[in-house]
Enzyme design. Structure first.
Site, PDB file in Angstrom:
ATOM      1  N   GLY B 148     -62.732  18.612 -35.678  1.00  0.00           N
ATOM      2  CA  GLY B 148     -62.335  18.775 -34.285  1.00  0.00           C
ATOM      3  C   GLY B 148     -62.658  17.787 -33.230  1.00  0.00           C
ATOM      4  N   CYS B 149     -62.163  17.672 -32.110  1.00  0.00           N
ATOM      5  CA  CYS B 149     -62.670  16.663 -31.317  1.00  0.00           C
ATOM      6  C   CYS B 149     -63.823  16.891 -30.628  1.00  0.00           C
ATOM      7  CB  CYS B 149     -61.604  16.235 -29.861  1.00  0.00           C
ATOM      8  SG  CYS B 149     -60.682  17.937 -29.214  1.00  0.00           S
ATOM      9  N   TYR B 150     -64.023  18.027 -30.024  1.00  0.00           N
ATOM     10  CA  TYR B 150     -65.359  18.471 -29.473  1.00  0.00           C
ATOM     11  C   TYR B 150     -66.255  18.557 -30.399  1.00  0.00           C
ATOM     12  CZ  TYR B 150     -63.342  20.477 -25.048  1.00  0.00           C
ATOM     13  OH  TYR B 150     -62.495  20.588 -23.850  1.00  0.00           O
TER      14      TYR B 150
END
Lengths: 345, 345, 345, 345
Positions: B148-150
């Site tokens: 995921g990006c976070y």
């Protein structure tokens, strides 16, 4: 109509003071000064004000100001403010100072973060202009130190917890984000549109000058010293501060109880609005107004409470809070001239 | 040229995969699918690609995809991904899955935060596609779960500290801010320009689905469970994530020593860049690139370290990291096709 | 590798030249100069370039530059450019000048709109660097005057109509809108984020310096003088110019015929893309690339044609067009190093 | 307090009507309707209004509305408006309709650009609500058709020239740019933040529905038919329309004379402000207010005049103009409740 002056009115807090006071039903602006714009009509510098005022910027001349006004807003940089405030008071004016010069009680602390203080004798008299904490003192004050934008957002977020001793003082972490008007209207590469737009960064990490102001106010509530982690960030919006505050709870508390606790604390405050559990403030909910909105969460997994507050940094964080202080100092209705609803979208 | 397919290519990560792979010197896109745009040329859906490709969106048809490609990017929503990935693998394709479906090792955790998992048998095989941590496993993988990006921004920021046991695991607070492309390309009122522009808000406080992904990866490094406070916020920019991470140091460490420590840890990493002490990353420094930039501060006053990391959420946070994983899986040079410098301003 | 230098590389066109040339497979940057940043690594001034180059800004020293490079990009303000270009040529370098100093054929016209011209002798030699019009002359040139950003967008939009005598020359109205990077990187109040963001205005109405450049180029195509109405506006975006051009048709022409006519005219142009009837370009379709996109409409009601063109003002409007010119001058493939696809979103 | 209702109050013009009317000293909102939000407090839909009103959205029920209010604002899409307006009038309410349904005098024209008209009998009665042209008719009206946003900006810009026959009617070219709130609050991909932000495009070229409205109003002033070129563009700002209007002068006129002429024409208009020669309006000068600012230039080179006007599309282009019309219809002071100064920055 009570006569007021604005000293240093060519920045963003200046134009907001002009906007608010031109529409204020009980006061009249009789003098506005600007070193750089002396001789120019305010509507040439701020065409948004066209057709509503014939005021012309005067140079900064204390005699002129004190002859014309009974209350003065000083919207000057720190250091410049304390060069005029003592004279304004001496001539009998009341002063709301929007700079940092009279916010810190302790001259040594001021000098550690800023530069030598040349008006130390007024520090004990100056009242910290956060009405939600110091309303009665403001009413009687000659000199009000209008709070910084970040401290306003942070203190309103954390005061209820600290007043009631609900969190560990060593656990306070404050992650704040401010719109770019907070950087003022001076021409600097770092404030150019192309540098800020589509960008986001932290700055002043560990050494921002609002840190001692936050700590001083929280410490006064706690009755003991407080050290916080405070990290400001630059948002690519014109206006708005959002502070996300983390604190370790000393005793478990549900989110619902937390919301109820904040609602009770701020029940009589006309400008603080508490969101229901599960809803969170956006800076757009307060833009253009004197409101502070607060959202709350108690995280059972980590034992921490998360408090998110938003204000318009130019208004509750500066100019409209200054007008709120003026209203109190002049014995006017506290909300007078501050009825603007937020502008959305 | 190695043949690759993109399944679900009509969102923002899709168009970024198209952009990167159309310019990749070693692979050829032979199939792109989109349920809603089947039959339409990709350059009609994304006019930025005009004149560079005659590809037309196909419907999602596993036989067609596996007949045409040896490696497949699945850029589908969670749940939709695990409905096609097993078939793609069965037909002999390698898969880089950009959804959340294969990121969590533990089906029960997945089901707690998402919905029932229908492809549990692949969870133990899937490799978490963060090359800075799992490079060798990715090289041999059939199925890579693209992070995921976070979590990418957070894990790169905190991994050095946790690997070396330098911070108290109970002290981790992560305050993240993401550009709006992270919300995807679906039509929702909350993602409208007028709702996001000039705004800023926290969301998913205490319950964002990237929390268990962050905790799983940090726990694997720590060798014990980790619970973090993770607060995401929505930034009014198209691209970029900035994560501000706070952790209590178990032993004092100067900022300079911290910078040196991170530089050593990431010395061989082509896409991680460490700022010198006193300088801080801006999301603009990585926009359009596969870089992660990191800034560091050790605060003697509070005993905390502050780590700020930035990535482009669509690139290192999604599509270019997927290409980096593809390069590793196919035995290509890891940096191949990823040489774009950030676009500033 | 051919050695090139960039003189005046600390602005926005400078950083774009650096980005493009650092990734160009056939040239090597051997010298970058900046008066204000001499002695500083380029990656300190532009952290987006961290880790990709050890170049350090040199002061502007013609001997040093000509000793190190065979082709020089001068990215200086007008007037400053013509102070160095003659010496660079004299020392045997080829020059792509991004300033306005060699764009106008006629010194008197230049002096009317700018200031005295001190390098008149080179005006007849300089080639106007718009490859779509002057490709063969550019190939043989020692000195190329890289076109202005607005003129590039306008001339590509109108050239086909004027070359073929399809519109009344007295009817040309050009309404252009530019992103803020066109105003450069100098610190001015008018370019501050809070002044530009959420704003939009016309400026330089009736007297913008790109007017004579547009008129000169259109007149050369028409074979007679041309006077246009040209109104630039400031867009609150970092990059992009959109020009909406209005012209009275001398003979009726359907939109479809117009599209076909433009497609034929630009059939061999690698960087001009014509939209189908009914579709319109957005500056986002070209951001980060060397493309010019054009949309067309023929309005039977008014007898006018409307041509809308978009470019990235920093790229096709400046730096990537300069690289295109360099490629032609050095006998390289015209598209070499210019393959970046637009970055969307 | 006069009782008013807002029908269809959940869009951007709705929230602006709520904001203005909640602070209006002479009226009281007694009913707000919304199909989709019926039963929800207005402050849940618009948290900016928290703490200032207990109003709850009602379903659209004509009996309810007419029982509670004497004047109704209909802020519905075209077609939906004419389904309720006749009943509201029949029940004795006055109506300010913000849709397009009663703006065009001619049903055939309406049906050409929209769809069949079901309330033709009211067309001759409806008054076009532009007070600067039709003040006295508005005073006596039962039904006011509140003008479109683009037409307001265009007609105020061109009316003086056309009333006095100063320009060639065949020469009118209007290049307009609108903020994104003009597209409304419905969830569409084209209005997403990432599609609009950092973008700019023309749309509806040659066929925008405001064209016949502009032409009808200008023709009424000219006393003969008018056909204009009108090109709208989408600006990446929340609010504001800027229209750049080009017209060929029938007789020469200096810029100074032009400015004087406009000042005289609008001398008694409280909401129109004319810039001095050489100064130009910015949409930021009117944001949040009912003002229209106009800048002027007469170009001797081309014989054309250029008129640039700005309004806030949600206010003078919709909601505050509707309140201005209400004030006239109710015999109140025309400026009542419209004193907000523009919010800058």
């Amino acid at each position: 109509m009570i006569k007021v002056a604005i000293v240093g009115a060519s920045g963003y807090t200046g134009v907001e003071l002009l906007r608010l006071l031109l529409n204020h039903p009980q006061v009249e602006i009789t003098c506005v000064t600007s070193r750089q714009n002396a001789g120019t009509p305010i509507s040439s510098v701020f065409p948004s004000l066209m057709g509503r005022s014939d005021l012309v910027f005067d140079p900064v001349d204390v005699d002129l100001i004190t002859a014309r006004a009974e209350l003065v807003f000083t919207a000057l940089p720190h250091k410049a403010a304390m060069e005029v405030v003592p004279d304004l008071l001496r001539a009998g004016c009341k002063v709301v100072d929007l700079s940092a010069d009279y916010r810190l009680r302790d001259a040594a602390t001021y000098e550690l973060w800023y530069q030598p203080h040349t008006s130390v004798e007024l520090l004990s008299e100056a009242v910290y202009g956060l009405p939600e904490l110091y309303r009665s003192q403001i009413r009687g004050a000659r000199l009000v130190a209008n709070p910084g934008c970040y401290p306003t957002s942070v203190v309103l977020a954390l005061a209820p917890l600290i007043e009631q001793n609900k969190v560990f003082l060593s656990s306070l972490i404050i992650d704040s984000k401010s719109g770019t008007s907070g950087a003022g209207r001076s021409a600097r590469v770092g404030s150019l549109f192309c540098e800020v737009n589509e960008g986001f960064k932290a700055y002043g990490v560990g050494n921002h000058r609002h840190t001692p102001e936050i700590e001083q106010t929280l410490a006064a509530l706690a009755g003991e010293p407080v050290a916080v982690s405070f990290t400001p960030h630059l948002l690519p919006v014109n206006r708005g501060i959002l502070s996300t505050c983390y604190a370790g709870l000393s005793d478990p508390l549900s989110t619902e109880a937390l919301v109820a606790f904040y609602r009770e604390r701020y029940a009589d405050e006309p400008f603080v609005r508490i969101h229901p559990a599960g809803e969170w403030p956006n800076v757009t909910y307060v833009r253009g107004s004197n409101y502070c909105n607060i959202g709350l969460f108690s995280d059972a997994r980590t034992g921490r409470v998360i408090v998110v507050s938003v204000i318009d940094n130019l208004l509750k964080g500066a100019s409209s809070q200054a007008v709120q202080n003026m209203n109190l100092m002049l014995g006017l209705e506290e909300t007078c001239g501050l009825g603007d609803l937020p502008l959305f979208p």
